[in-house]
Design a protein around this motif. Structure first.
Motif, short mmCIF file in Angstrom:
data_model
loop_
_atom_site.label_atom_id
_atom_site.label_comp_id
_atom_site.label_asym_id
_atom_site.label_seq_id
_atom_site.Cartn_x
_atom_site.Cartn_y
_atom_site.Cartn_z
N VAL A 41 0.86 -1.19 0.00
CA VAL A 41 0.00 0.00 0.00
C VAL A 41 0.89 1.23 0.00
N ASN A 42 0.70 2.07 -0.98
CA ASN A 42 1.50 3.29 -1.13
C ASN A 42 0.70 4.52 -0.71
N TRP A 43 1.41 5.41 0.01
CA TRP A 43 0.85 6.74 0.28
C TRP A 43 2.02 7.73 0.31
N ASN A 44 2.15 8.48 -0.76
CA ASN A 44 3.23 9.47 -0.86
C ASN A 44 4.62 8.86 -0.65
N SER A 45 4.86 7.70 -1.23
CA SER A 45 6.13 7.00 -1.00
C SER A 45 6.75 6.51 -2.30
N LYS A 46 6.56 7.24 -3.39
CA LYS A 46 6.98 6.77 -4.71
C LYS A 46 8.47 6.40 -4.74
N ASP A 47 9.32 7.25 -4.20
CA ASP A 47 10.76 7.00 -4.27
C ASP A 47 11.15 5.78 -3.43
N GLN B 107 16.21 -10.72 7.15
CA GLN B 107 16.39 -9.31 7.51
C GLN B 107 15.86 -8.38 6.42
N VAL B 108 15.21 -7.33 6.86
CA VAL B 108 14.60 -6.35 5.96
C VAL B 108 14.85 -4.96 6.52
N VAL B 109 15.32 -4.05 5.70
CA VAL B 109 15.49 -2.66 6.12
C VAL B 109 14.13 -1.97 6.07
N HIS B 110 13.78 -1.31 7.16
CA HIS B 110 12.54 -0.52 7.20
C HIS B 110 12.93 0.92 7.52
N HIS B 111 12.84 1.76 6.50
CA HIS B 111 13.29 3.14 6.70
C HIS B 111 12.42 3.88 7.71
N GLY B 112 11.13 3.58 7.72
CA GLY B 112 10.23 4.26 8.65
C GLY B 112 9.96 5.67 8.22
N GLY B 113 8.70 6.10 8.33
CA GLY B 113 8.36 7.47 7.95
C GLY B 113 8.22 7.67 6.47
N GLY B 114 8.33 6.60 5.69
CA GLY B 114 8.18 6.75 4.26
C GLY B 114 6.80 7.14 3.84
N SER B 115 5.82 6.74 4.63
CA SER B 115 4.44 7.06 4.29
C SER B 115 3.86 8.16 5.15
N SER B 116 4.65 8.71 6.05
CA SER B 116 4.13 9.79 6.88
C SER B 116 5.27 10.70 7.30
N SER B 117 5.05 11.98 7.19
CA SER B 117 6.09 12.95 7.50
C SER B 117 6.33 13.04 8.99
N LYS B 118 7.57 13.38 9.37
CA LYS B 118 7.87 13.60 10.78
C LYS B 118 7.04 14.76 11.33
N GLN B 119 6.55 15.61 10.44
CA GLN B 119 5.73 16.73 10.89
C GLN B 119 4.40 16.23 11.46
N LEU B 120 4.08 14.96 11.22
CA LEU B 120 2.82 14.43 11.69
C LEU B 120 2.93 13.86 13.10
N SER B 121 4.03 14.11 13.80
CA SER B 121 4.29 13.40 15.04
C SER B 121 3.18 13.58 16.07
N ARG B 122 2.68 14.81 16.22
CA ARG B 122 1.64 15.03 17.23
C ARG B 122 0.33 14.37 16.82
N PHE B 123 -0.04 14.53 15.57
CA PHE B 123 -1.24 13.87 15.07
C PHE B 123 -1.11 12.36 15.19
N SER B 124 0.07 11.83 14.81
CA SER B 124 0.30 10.39 14.88
C SER B 124 0.22 9.89 16.32
N ALA B 125 0.73 10.67 17.25
CA ALA B 125 0.70 10.26 18.65
C ALA B 125 -0.72 10.02 19.13
N VAL B 126 -1.62 10.90 18.74
CA VAL B 126 -3.02 10.73 19.11
C VAL B 126 -3.65 9.57 18.35
#
Length: 338
Positions: free
Chosen positions: A8-14, A221-240
């Motif tokens: 499932v992709n969301w703003n993660s083309k690269d 083993q798999v590398v998971h970059h994390g944050g590929g589908s959500s910006s760090k700017q979403l931290s407060r929204f994500s926390a809730v």
């Protein structure tokens, strides 16, 4: 052996491009079907796939259904005997998929198998194995307590992280998990009550109730970059949103009373953390910005915990609006309420 890979992709083309390149390089000899669902991000991934990965089946979803429901939509096209659920911001190490399939077929009653997730620098990503959520372990979870008591049953990660052999665990991350397609079907897929976060924990809980094992595989083993589908700017929204997902999990798996206990402990946890941060604020002037951001985050968690309001994201535009507010340093507000 046929394997369907569902992404499932969301703003993660690269990230998606690198993910699919790793699939090509590491899944040689496996009969593959690859399905990508774009959950209304319209980031150009469709054109990229058509030009660079024509073998991939692409589904353009006109609205952001959330992670679980988008996977359920893509699953309708699955033809493989086995199913690999994969985040777009992952990269497969050589042999990882073959090893997961091997363990899935060799461990009795194995229902879900998952690899060891690594950060981009090669370090262990500790969220690849989790204890199933309870009101207590979600209230006290913190890096400090994990360092102080790494063997605690609150986390249930010590054996998995200190073994070279497959280990049965309570739950694994949905960033990468493999199972038989019939298993996903018999579990009813991801519970549609979740929008983002919590679907993987719920799926593991459902599998365990059917008597199936959830297995962590250090040798895959798999590398998971994390944050590929959500910006760090979403931290407060994500926390809730994470805590709201936790409440949904409690309702579905333990009932309404446990969900109320969960909210109460989340409120108490937020108060304790806010008090600590307020004490830290004048003591760490160089970290003032980071401390203020944490205060803001925990304040919003507290407001959620003591209210009856539920965040109800209605798609990509809502999430982008929260990102803009966080980027500007403005207080975020909930898009809709009951």
């Amino acid at each position: 052996m046929t394997l369907s890979i569902l992404i499932v992709n969301w703003n993660s083309k690269d990230y998606l491009r690198k993910c699919l390149q790793s699939v090509r390089m590491t899944c040689v000899g496996i009969s593959l079907q690859v399905i990508v669902v774009d959950s209304a991000s319209y980031d150009g991934c469709g054109a990229m796939l058509a030009g660079e990965f024509p073998e991939v089946e692409f589904i353009q979803c006109p609205e952001n259904l959330g992670f679980g429901r988008s996977n359920n939509l893509g699953f309708q096209r699955v033809r493989g005997e086995y199913l690999l659920l994969l985040n777009p911001d992952t990269e497969l190490h050589p042999g990882a998929v073959a090893r997961m399939l091997e363990v899935l077929n060799s461990v009795p009653a194995a229902g879900i198998a998952a690899p060891r997730l690594l950060n981009a620098d090669g370090s262990l990503q500790c969220t690849c194995v989790r204890a199933l959520p309870t009101p207590l372990n979600r209230a006290v979870d913190s890096e400090v307590l994990r360092r102080w008591s790494p063997r605690s049953s609150l986390w249930s990660t010590w054996e998995a992280f200190h073994s070279a052999q497959p280990v049965t665990v309570e739950a694994v991350s949905g960033a990468c998990m493999v199972m038989r397609a019939d298993t996903f079907r018999s579990l009813g897929g991801f519970s549609p009550q979740f929008f983002m976060y919590g679907e993987d924990m719920d799926l593991c809980a459902k599998a365990r109730r059917l008597g199936l094992k959830v297995v962590h595989i250090p040798g895959a083993q798999v590398v998971h970059h994390g944050g590929g589908s959500s910006s760090k700017q979403l931290s407060r929204f994500s926390a809730v949103m994470m805590r709201q997902a936790g409440e949904t999990y409690m309702v579905l798996n333990h009932g309404a009373m446990t969900a109320w206990i969960y909210r109460g402990l989340q409120a108490a946890s937020a108060v304790v953390r806010l008090l600590i941060l307020l004490v830290m604020l004048p003591m760490r002037p160089r970290c003032r910005g980071a401390v203020l951001m944490s205060i803001q985050k925990w304040w919003e968690v507290l407001m959620w915990a003591i209210s009856t309001v539920r965040l109800r994201p209605k798609g990509a535009s809502t999430i982008r609006a929260f990102a803009r507010r966080d980027a500007l340093g403005e207080p975020s507000s909930e898009p809709a309420s009951d």
